[in-house]
Design a protein around this motif. Sequence first.
Motif, mmCIF file in Angstrom:
data_model
loop_
_atom_site.group_PDB
_atom_site.id
_atom_site.type_symbol
_atom_site.label_atom_id
_atom_site.label_comp_id
_atom_site.label_asym_id
_atom_site.label_seq_id
_atom_site.Cartn_x
_atom_site.Cartn_y
_atom_site.Cartn_z
ATOM 1 N N GLY A 1 51.552 31.153 66.789
ATOM 2 C CA GLY A 1 50.331 31.443 67.516
ATOM 3 C C GLY A 1 49.306 32.099 66.603
ATOM 4 N N GLU A 2 48.155 32.402 67.144
ATOM 5 C CA GLU A 2 47.066 32.997 66.370
ATOM 6 C C GLU A 2 47.514 34.331 65.759
ATOM 7 O OE1 GLU A 2 43.478 32.680 64.635
ATOM 8 O OE2 GLU A 2 44.214 31.257 66.143
ATOM 9 N N GLY A 3 47.417 34.415 64.418
ATOM 10 C CA GLY A 3 47.720 35.649 63.719
ATOM 11 C C GLY A 3 49.194 35.965 63.557
ATOM 12 N N GLU A 4 50.073 35.066 63.987
ATOM 13 C CA GLU A 4 51.506 35.318 63.869
ATOM 14 C C GLU A 4 52.007 34.962 62.467
ATOM 15 O OE1 GLU A 4 52.412 34.438 68.603
ATOM 16 O OE2 GLU A 4 53.337 33.159 67.072
ATOM 17 N N LEU A 5 53.157 35.539 62.093
ATOM 18 C CA LEU A 5 53.736 35.317 60.773
ATOM 19 C C LEU A 5 55.017 34.515 60.864
ATOM 20 C CD1 LEU A 5 53.579 38.624 58.676
ATOM 21 C CD2 LEU A 5 51.856 36.850 58.944
ATOM 22 N N LEU A 6 55.231 33.655 59.866
ATOM 23 C CA LEU A 6 56.539 33.058 59.642
ATOM 24 C C LEU A 6 57.073 33.670 58.357
ATOM 25 C CD1 LEU A 6 58.682 30.844 60.418
ATOM 26 C CD2 LEU A 6 57.642 29.497 58.592
ATOM 27 N N LEU A 7 58.226 34.310 58.431
ATOM 28 C CA LEU A 7 58.835 34.950 57.276
ATOM 29 C C LEU A 7 60.000 34.099 56.794
ATOM 30 C CD1 LEU A 7 58.904 38.613 58.634
ATOM 31 C CD2 LEU A 7 57.126 37.493 57.289
ATOM 32 N N THR A 8 60.018 33.768 55.520
ATOM 33 C CA THR A 8 61.098 32.975 54.948
ATOM 34 C C THR A 8 61.812 33.790 53.870
ATOM 35 O OG1 THR A 8 59.680 31.943 53.283
ATOM 36 C CG2 THR A 8 59.854 30.829 55.413
ATOM 37 N N GLY A 9 63.048 33.391 53.569
ATOM 38 C CA GLY A 9 63.891 34.208 52.718
ATOM 39 C C GLY A 9 63.985 33.796 51.263
ATOM 40 N N GLN A 10 63.056 32.961 50.782
ATOM 41 C CA GLN A 10 63.134 32.578 49.368
ATOM 42 C C GLN A 10 63.072 33.811 48.476
ATOM 43 O OE1 GLN A 10 60.833 30.961 51.417
ATOM 44 N NE2 GLN A 10 61.118 28.754 51.168
ATOM 45 N N ARG B 1 48.303 28.259 62.920
ATOM 46 C CA ARG B 1 47.304 29.260 63.294
ATOM 47 C C ARG B 1 47.627 30.643 62.741
ATOM 48 N NH1 ARG B 1 46.975 29.156 69.551
ATOM 49 N NH2 ARG B 1 49.181 28.639 69.354
ATOM 50 N N GLY B 2 48.693 30.707 61.931
ATOM 51 C CA GLY B 2 49.099 31.987 61.371
ATOM 52 C C GLY B 2 49.282 31.906 59.873
ATOM 53 N N SER B 3 50.279 32.633 59.382
ATOM 54 C CA SER B 3 50.521 32.695 57.936
ATOM 55 C C SER B 3 52.010 32.620 57.652
ATOM 56 C CB SER B 3 49.970 33.996 57.342
ATOM 57 O OG SER B 3 48.576 34.090 57.537
ATOM 58 N N LEU B 4 52.329 32.040 56.508
ATOM 59 C CA LEU B 4 53.692 32.053 55.998
ATOM 60 C C LEU B 4 53.776 33.130 54.926
ATOM 61 C CD1 LEU B 4 55.893 29.050 54.972
ATOM 62 C CD2 LEU B 4 55.610 30.946 53.410
ATOM 63 N N VAL B 5 54.771 33.997 55.017
ATOM 64 C CA VAL B 5 54.935 35.091 54.061
ATOM 65 C C VAL B 5 56.357 35.047 53.508
ATOM 66 C CG1 VAL B 5 54.874 37.593 53.705
ATOM 67 C CG2 VAL B 5 53.245 36.509 55.270
ATOM 68 N N ARG B 6 56.464 35.177 52.191
ATOM 69 C CA ARG B 6 57.776 35.219 51.522
ATOM 70 C C ARG B 6 57.960 36.629 50.940
ATOM 71 N NH1 ARG B 6 55.531 30.004 49.799
ATOM 72 N NH2 ARG B 6 56.828 28.303 50.628
ATOM 73 N N PRO B 7 58.520 37.542 51.696
ATOM 74 C CA PRO B 7 58.549 38.946 51.269
ATOM 75 C C PRO B 7 59.652 39.280 50.266
ATOM 76 C CG PRO B 7 59.543 38.738 53.432
ATOM 77 C CD PRO B 7 59.041 37.372 53.068
ATOM 78 N N LEU B 8 60.556 38.330 49.971
ATOM 79 C CA LEU B 8 61.700 38.625 49.107
ATOM 80 C C LEU B 8 61.601 37.967 47.733
ATOM 81 C CD1 LEU B 8 64.614 38.233 51.708
ATOM 82 C CD2 LEU B 8 63.431 40.334 51.011
ATOM 83 N N LEU B 9 60.432 37.508 47.340
ATOM 84 C CA LEU B 9 60.311 36.792 46.067
ATOM 85 C C LEU B 9 60.614 37.666 44.852
ATOM 86 C CD1 LEU B 9 57.211 34.422 46.456
ATOM 87 C CD2 LEU B 9 59.637 33.831 46.412
ATOM 88 N N GLU B 10 60.564 38.977 45.013
ATOM 89 C CA GLU B 10 60.879 39.877 43.900
ATOM 90 C C GLU B 10 62.344 40.291 43.885
ATOM 91 O OE1 GLU B 10 58.675 40.632 41.546
ATOM 92 O OE2 GLU B 10 57.227 39.348 42.585
ATOM 93 N N VAL B 11 63.131 39.776 44.823
ATOM 94 C CA VAL B 11 64.526 40.184 44.969
ATOM 95 C C VAL B 11 65.446 39.087 44.440
ATOM 96 C CG1 VAL B 11 66.298 40.936 46.605
ATOM 97 C CG2 VAL B 11 63.892 41.516 47.006
#
Length: 429
Positions: free
Chosen positions: A110-119, A152-162
């Motif tokens: 939805g609008e402004g929602e995030l998809l978080l992936t584990g790469q 309508r949102g963003s994809l974020v990969r928060p673990l790329l430094e791990v």
Amino acid sequence: MSLDSLLLSALAPWRSSPIWWVAFSGGLDSTVLLHLLARLADRYELPVIRAIHVHHGLQVAADDWSAHCQLVCDELGVALSVIRVRVGSGASVEQAARIARYQAFGECLGEGELLLTGQHRDDQAETVLFRLLRGAGVRGLAAMPAVRSLGRGSLVRPLLEVSRADLEAYARANGLAWVEDPSNQQLEYSRNFLRRQVLPLLQQRWPRTVSSLARTAGHMAEAQQLLDELAQQDLAAAQGIGDCQWSNLPNLALAPLRGLTSARQRNALRYWLAGLTLAPDENHWAGWECLRDARPDATPRWRLAGGELQRGGDRIWWLPDAWLEPVGGPVSWSGPDTSLALPGNGTLRIEGELPSGRLQVRYRQGGETMLVPTRGRRDLKRLLSEAGVPTFVRARLPLLYCDEELVAVANLPQLSRGGVALNWCAPEF
């Protein structure tokens, strides 16, 4: 820094997002990510945490994986959505599955929602090496961005430094169970070959291979940002308003581009074409040179995926395949309505009083003439040329006939009779 602190810091800009979706395959990476988020949500005020599992139907165990994901989510108190997709056919099953998966993700956001992936960092290093071996340029070697838009949102990969080792250590310390996709062991897949055979060999000689390759991705991302900023500056001079902007076709002035070096021309065009078609490979740029250097009276075309570039006057124009399709036949116009929908060709609106007689909207067939005030009867082809209408626009340009006489040409008030103005809103493909 602990994984909890690193994750919380990485996601700080999106604390006001309504929902954080976790792309949950049931594998190690996404299992750790979901567990970390569920634990953080117990201690901090975070957006709603939800999980989404895409069922590709490619493996015999696919139903078991979905059941495993449901069990994990039930234990963590996280709502799970399972989406079944149909994977298209093609040379690469991996690529087709990825396309289907991210399309499903995008449709859920939805609008402004995030998809978080584990790469993680190992995935990033693998991507850099894979793309390097395929001859990728700067953009490709930037590998996976930490953030990008999706739906309508963003994809974020928060673990790329791990590292993967750190994720596995966390999973074992917390007694987490995860599934292993048996296809990850099949060396006929290029990525698996790199992961299982090539990277371990490189690390024997250069222990910091993974971190070095991941760092290279960061350098390339920064370089690409600078190239994009240069492209924006170069395109600014070429995006001035020219004739026929009502056609809704993306276009650029050619003269400012010609004044750039060849390398900057390609950089500017790559940036401009990014939202229109696939990036041309290095062997395909001869088409641009032919288009750029053609005589003013020539009609060169540079064919690309999903459309083509053409010259029109002193500008280049992007024509999607749908625009190149032929339009339908005549459309009758009767009654008091002053607007008319044209099948596959936008809408028309008449300003002024409708001429009395049998009205029809037609398209050029060749040989048309028009009676022009003070000039007598003139060939329509010459009139359109004088008005600066590009050749590729003329076949779609609506013509208003009254009792078999051409009385108005859309969007060209100088080519109308009796005070009638014919305004055409061209289709957007």
